[in-house]
Design a protein around this motif. Structure first.
Motif, short mmCIF file in Angstrom:
data_model
loop_
_atom_site.label_atom_id
_atom_site.label_comp_id
_atom_site.label_asym_id
_atom_site.label_seq_id
_atom_site.Cartn_x
_atom_site.Cartn_y
_atom_site.Cartn_z
N UNK A 148 -6.43 -0.83 12.51
CA UNK A 148 -6.09 -1.68 11.38
C UNK A 148 -4.58 -1.71 11.14
N UNK A 149 -4.11 -2.89 10.67
CA UNK A 149 -2.72 -3.04 10.26
C UNK A 149 -2.69 -4.16 9.21
N UNK A 150 -1.64 -4.95 9.17
CA UNK A 150 -1.45 -5.92 8.09
C UNK A 150 -2.52 -7.01 8.06
N UNK A 151 -3.11 -7.33 9.21
CA UNK A 151 -4.17 -8.35 9.22
C UNK A 151 -5.32 -7.94 8.31
N UNK A 152 -5.58 -6.63 8.23
CA UNK A 152 -6.67 -6.14 7.40
C UNK A 152 -6.42 -6.46 5.93
N UNK A 153 -5.18 -6.34 5.48
CA UNK A 153 -4.86 -6.64 4.09
C UNK A 153 -5.07 -8.12 3.79
N UNK A 154 -4.66 -8.97 4.73
CA UNK A 154 -4.89 -10.41 4.56
C UNK A 154 -6.39 -10.69 4.39
N UNK A 155 -7.21 -10.03 5.20
CA UNK A 155 -8.66 -10.28 5.17
C UNK A 155 -9.34 -9.60 3.98
N UNK A 156 -9.06 -8.32 3.78
CA UNK A 156 -9.77 -7.57 2.75
C UNK A 156 -9.28 -7.86 1.33
N UNK A 157 -7.97 -7.75 1.13
CA UNK A 157 -7.46 -7.98 -0.22
C UNK A 157 -7.26 -9.46 -0.52
N UNK A 158 -6.94 -10.25 0.49
CA UNK A 158 -6.78 -11.68 0.30
C UNK A 158 -8.11 -12.40 0.15
N UNK A 159 -8.88 -12.43 1.22
CA UNK A 159 -10.16 -13.14 1.18
C UNK A 159 -11.25 -12.33 0.47
N UNK A 160 -11.27 -11.02 0.68
CA UNK A 160 -12.32 -10.20 0.06
C UNK A 160 -12.14 -10.04 -1.43
N UNK A 161 -10.93 -9.70 -1.86
CA UNK A 161 -10.68 -9.43 -3.28
C UNK A 161 -10.16 -10.65 -4.03
N UNK A 162 -9.65 -11.61 -3.32
CA UNK A 162 -9.16 -12.81 -3.99
C UNK A 162 -7.73 -12.73 -4.48
N UNK A 163 -6.95 -11.76 -3.99
CA UNK A 163 -5.53 -11.71 -4.34
C UNK A 163 -4.85 -12.92 -3.71
N UNK A 164 -4.02 -13.67 -4.44
CA UNK A 164 -3.38 -14.87 -3.88
C UNK A 164 -2.68 -14.56 -2.56
N UNK A 165 -2.89 -15.44 -1.58
CA UNK A 165 -2.38 -15.18 -0.24
C UNK A 165 -0.86 -15.14 -0.19
N UNK A 166 -0.19 -15.91 -1.05
CA UNK A 166 1.27 -15.88 -1.03
C UNK A 166 1.79 -14.50 -1.46
N UNK A 167 1.06 -13.84 -2.36
CA UNK A 167 1.44 -12.48 -2.76
C UNK A 167 1.17 -11.50 -1.61
N UNK A 168 0.06 -11.69 -0.93
CA UNK A 168 -0.26 -10.85 0.23
C UNK A 168 0.85 -10.93 1.26
N UNK A 225 3.40 -8.11 2.54
CA UNK A 225 3.31 -7.78 3.97
C UNK A 225 4.71 -7.75 4.59
N UNK A 226 5.52 -8.72 4.25
CA UNK A 226 6.88 -8.78 4.79
C UNK A 226 7.70 -7.57 4.36
N UNK A 227 7.47 -7.10 3.14
CA UNK A 227 8.21 -5.94 2.64
C UNK A 227 7.70 -4.63 3.23
N UNK A 228 6.39 -4.49 3.36
CA UNK A 228 5.81 -3.21 3.75
C UNK A 228 5.70 -3.03 5.25
N UNK A 229 5.61 -4.13 5.99
CA UNK A 229 5.42 -4.02 7.44
C UNK A 229 6.70 -4.41 8.18
N UNK A 230 7.05 -5.69 8.14
CA UNK A 230 8.26 -6.15 8.81
C UNK A 230 8.16 -6.09 10.31
#
Length: 205
Positions: A96-116, A120-125
């Motif tokens: 797992x890496x940043x793609x998981x956050x896009x899928x789980x917190x973005x699509x799964x939890x409904x956090x706005x994708x622009x925030x995701x 992601x840019x700040x934490x991964x890079x």
């Protein structure tokens, strides 16, 4: 000499951890120096955050808190483990890496994708050179989890409807990065999947 960054993604039960171990050991046998890690985790701080995220408690983190905890663990992992290993010329493999956050917190939890994407840019890079997405239906995921004794942590305890959203997020992410993300049928045999992954990994290395 710069190393090669590889990652594995998929919903619970897809076989990521098994394939990470297969690939890492196969590459080590061929003389490659390999660092294989899980996310969240891989550092002292990351493992503590992992416990906070996965344990079942009376107060689960709200979606934004969950997102930020994952991001904190990732930032620590990238700085302290991933980048140094790549600089040493190693093969870095992530469960797992940043793609998981896009899928789980973005699509799964409904956090706005622009925030995701901003976080992601700040934490991964950094992005893997290749990501293998082990695609599995929620029904098969549930069957496999029952076979191994049911849900073991908070994320695995989510309903099949949640995993269906996560799967959709992964497939959407694969459309955005078709050259990086390879979708593999996780219902195929473990050996056939491992052989395909190893062949691709050796070409990349």
């Amino acid at each position: 000499m710069s190393g090669v960054f590889l990652s594995f993604e998929g919903i619970d039960g897809a076989g990521k951890t098994t394939q990470v171990a297969f690939l890492a050991k196969a590459l080590e046998r061929r003389g490659h120096k390999v660092t294989w890690l899980r996310e969240p985790g891989g550092t002292l701080l990351g493992e503590k955050i992992r416990s906070l995220l996965l344990e079942k408690t009376d107060e689960a983190p709200v979606p934004m808190a969950e997102l930020l905890l994952f991001a904190a663990a990732r930032s620590q992992l990238v700085t302290n483990r991933i980048r140094p290993a790549l600089k040493r010329g190693e093969v870095v493999i992530l469960d797992r890496f940043a793609d998981a956050t896009f899928a789980y917190q973005g699509y799964g939890r409904g956090v706005p994708l622009e925030q995701i994407l901003s976080i992601e840019a700040l934490s991964a890079g950094i992005q893997p050179k290749r990501t293998w997405l082990l695609d599995l239906t929620p029904a098969e995921s549930a069957r496999r989890r029952q076979e191994r004794g049911g849900a073991s942590d908070r994320m695995e305890s989510e309903a099949d409807s949640f995993r269906a959203k996560v799967r959709s997020g992964y497939l959407e992410r694969a459309k955005t990065f078709p050259d990086r993300i390879r979708i593999l049928d996780a219902s195929a045999s473990v050996d056939s999947i491992a052989t395909q992954i190893l062949t691709e990994a050796l070409e990349l290395i």
